[in-house]
Design a protein around this motif. Sequence first.
Motif, PDB file in Angstrom:
ATOM      1  N   ALA A  57      -2.552 -16.178   0.054  1.00 33.26           N
ATOM      2  CA  ALA A  57      -3.918 -15.973  -0.441  1.00 33.26           C
ATOM      3  C   ALA A  57      -4.371 -14.527  -0.329  1.00 33.26           C
ATOM      4  O   ALA A  57      -5.072 -14.013  -1.217  1.00 33.26           O
ATOM      5  N   VAL A  58      -3.994 -13.846   0.766  1.00 38.06           N
ATOM      6  CA  VAL A  58      -4.489 -12.486   0.978  1.00 38.06           C
ATOM      7  C   VAL A  58      -3.418 -11.411   0.861  1.00 38.06           C
ATOM      8  O   VAL A  58      -3.718 -10.248   0.588  1.00 38.06           O
ATOM      9  N   ASN A  59      -2.151 -11.756   1.109  1.00 39.56           N
ATOM     10  CA  ASN A  59      -1.050 -10.792   0.997  1.00 39.56           C
ATOM     11  C   ASN A  59      -1.280  -9.588   1.902  1.00 39.56           C
ATOM     12  O   ASN A  59      -1.227  -8.436   1.473  1.00 39.56           O
ATOM     13  N   ALA A  60      -1.515  -9.849   3.174  1.00 40.30           N
ATOM     14  CA  ALA A  60      -1.828  -8.792   4.137  1.00 40.30           C
ATOM     15  C   ALA A  60      -0.600  -8.304   4.890  1.00 40.30           C
ATOM     16  O   ALA A  60      -0.295  -7.110   4.902  1.00 40.30           O
ATOM     17  N   THR A  61       0.117  -9.238   5.544  1.00 39.39           N
ATOM     18  CA  THR A  61       1.342  -8.882   6.262  1.00 39.39           C
ATOM     19  C   THR A  61       2.501  -9.103   5.304  1.00 39.39           C
ATOM     20  O   THR A  61       2.923 -10.227   5.059  1.00 39.39           O
ATOM     21  N   ASN A  93       0.191  -4.297   4.488  1.00 40.58           N
ATOM     22  CA  ASN A  93       0.267  -3.636   3.188  1.00 40.58           C
ATOM     23  C   ASN A  93      -0.585  -2.372   3.120  1.00 40.58           C
ATOM     24  O   ASN A  93      -1.612  -2.256   3.795  1.00 40.58           O
ATOM     25  N   THR A  94      -0.145  -1.450   2.273  1.00 38.24           N
ATOM     26  CA  THR A  94      -0.821  -0.168   2.073  1.00 38.24           C
ATOM     27  C   THR A  94      -0.594   0.299   0.648  1.00 38.24           C
ATOM     28  O   THR A  94       0.429  -0.044   0.043  1.00 38.24           O
ATOM     29  N   PRO A  95      -1.531   1.051   0.067  1.00 37.82           N
ATOM     30  CA  PRO A  95      -1.205   1.690  -1.208  1.00 37.82           C
ATOM     31  C   PRO A  95      -0.078   2.701  -1.026  1.00 37.82           C
ATOM     32  O   PRO A  95       0.241   3.093   0.108  1.00 37.82           O
ATOM     33  N   GLU A  96       0.521   3.117  -2.109  1.00 34.12           N
ATOM     34  CA  GLU A  96       1.696   3.975  -2.048  1.00 34.12           C
ATOM     35  C   GLU A  96       1.432   5.231  -1.233  1.00 34.12           C
ATOM     36  O   GLU A  96       0.548   6.020  -1.537  1.00 34.12           O
ATOM     37  N   PHE A  97       2.196   5.385  -0.154  1.00 33.97           N
ATOM     38  CA  PHE A  97       2.054   6.500   0.785  1.00 33.97           C
ATOM     39  C   PHE A  97       0.614   6.661   1.268  1.00 33.97           C
ATOM     40  O   PHE A  97       0.169   7.761   1.598  1.00 33.97           O
ATOM     41  N   GLY A  98      -0.114   5.550   1.306  1.00 31.44           N
ATOM     42  CA  GLY A  98      -1.482   5.564   1.824  1.00 31.44           C
ATOM     43  C   GLY A  98      -2.495   6.180   0.896  1.00 31.44           C
ATOM     44  O   GLY A  98      -3.649   6.401   1.312  1.00 31.44           O
ATOM     45  N   ALA A  99      -2.123   6.447  -0.335  1.00 35.72           N
ATOM     46  CA  ALA A  99      -3.019   7.144  -1.263  1.00 35.72           C
ATOM     47  C   ALA A  99      -3.856   6.134  -2.037  1.00 35.72           C
ATOM     48  O   ALA A  99      -3.421   5.615  -3.060  1.00 35.72           O
ATOM     49  N   VAL A 105       5.632  -2.543  -4.857  1.00 31.12           N
ATOM     50  CA  VAL A 105       6.586  -3.314  -4.052  1.00 31.12           C
ATOM     51  C   VAL A 105       6.017  -4.690  -3.710  1.00 31.12           C
ATOM     52  O   VAL A 105       6.678  -5.716  -3.903  1.00 31.12           O
ATOM     53  N   PHE A 106       4.770  -4.723  -3.230  1.00 31.76           N
ATOM     54  CA  PHE A 106       4.208  -5.964  -2.707  1.00 31.76           C
ATOM     55  C   PHE A 106       2.980  -6.468  -3.469  1.00 31.76           C
ATOM     56  O   PHE A 106       2.501  -7.566  -3.196  1.00 31.76           O
ATOM     57  N   GLY A 107       2.445  -5.676  -4.370  1.00 34.90           N
ATOM     58  CA  GLY A 107       1.270  -6.122  -5.110  1.00 34.90           C
ATOM     59  C   GLY A 107      -0.030  -5.890  -4.357  1.00 34.90           C
ATOM     60  O   GLY A 107      -0.125  -5.038  -3.479  1.00 34.90           O
TER      61      GLY A 107
END
Length: 477
Positions: free
Chosen positions: A45-49, A127-133, A141-143
Amino acid sequence: MAEYTGPEICAKPARDVVEMLRRKEVSPKELLDASYERMDQVGDAVNATVTQCRERAYAQIDAIKDTDPSAPGWLGGLPIGIKDLNEVSGVKTTMGSWGMRDYISPNSSPLMKIMESRGAITTGKTNTPEFGAGGNTFNDVFGYTRNPWDTRKNAGGSSGGAAASLAVGETWLSHGSDLAGSCRTPAGYCGVVGLRPTPGRAGGGPGPAGFLNEGISGPLARDVEDCALFLDNMTGFDPRIPLSLHAPEVSFQDALKQEKKNIRIAFSEDQGGFAPVEREVRDILSGAMQIAQKSGMTVEEDCPEMPALYDSYVALRGMHYGAVNNFVPDEVKKHFKATLQENIDVGVQQTSHDIYLAQRGRTEVYQQMRVFLNDFDVLAIPVVGLEPGPVEQEWPPVVDGMEMPDYVDWLRFSFLATTAALPALAMPAGFTKSGMPIGIQLIGPPKGDALVLQVGLALERALNLPKTPIDPNVTHV
């Protein structure tokens, strides 16, 4: 109050669970079982980890007996999440980038080693945006990571996975990092607490450019006291980390036991007109400050003028991207999203004069804030100027009728603490009519991490907002 149907132990405060570990009323294995059970319940549902390391986590249990239970930041086998910008040995570290989708870290970063040496058990990567940007957490990779309060909406960024995982009870504490509000925006959007500490307080700058103090690690938790516990776990001098500071004589948890009296808050709805703010957000923050006044705090509307702030921050941010992301190997860089490449281009194209002016400008801003905070404990400003937007939208095109030229401008409230190297705490302040959390940001004086936490705890108690995790409000198809 939002419903929560996960394992009961996952809803308890981290500090209470650590005490249970100390008294052997619960085992690290039982906590890992509960944490992974919750991930199984809400992960889709959240796609966090986005990366789990179950085998490694259970194997870590044997190392807990070698940790010091008297250390202020001892976690005793408490499961935590780690943002996917940080290397953990034997675990995939993608940086949210397609070019690193299969990279497995051979070694843990120094900060990760510190946290695990004090009894933290890594459950996986958030999860994080690409290189934290980015202020919205998504990557190829993960959506998308979705906001637990309304899964059509974004969780903020770049520590969106960390904040969302806490909000739904996947872990008790979650590591984040912050350059343009990357601990603070997700905390505000997910209804949790995020601290951008004094640089060096929780590790230092990015590994290959460890003297940079703009992009730094910080703790996220569901309340202020748990945030202090996690900061104690992270803090301390390590010669491998150039900026690292010695742990304070009084732990951050003990500092919170010393109730702060005569709290003085300077409050500005829009940081003296520095950034646009939606009417509803203004009303929520003003309402929070009225409650603070009724509880005995002194609140005055005030904010220093800082004309050098915007240009100084933009140049410093460019220097970060020029020194860090510009040196990523070409086979990874060729996959970069457009906004990440644009950030690098800005960094490498600025002149030496821009950088020199930024160093002078940030000093000017620091001195202005130092003098201003002689009369106040903290400056309270928004975290961001609007509630979370659609998850598919990289950044909001308009805030309060003002067009946003790029994804950094809507994050203007993050600039001050980063530029002046001041601690800043983002914490819940209320909810919109649509039910979305809104955060307030408390910026403290130089090295004033304990003071910011003390004020945050007093405000948290005055506002008395819910602090337990929730079941995701699944609204997307």
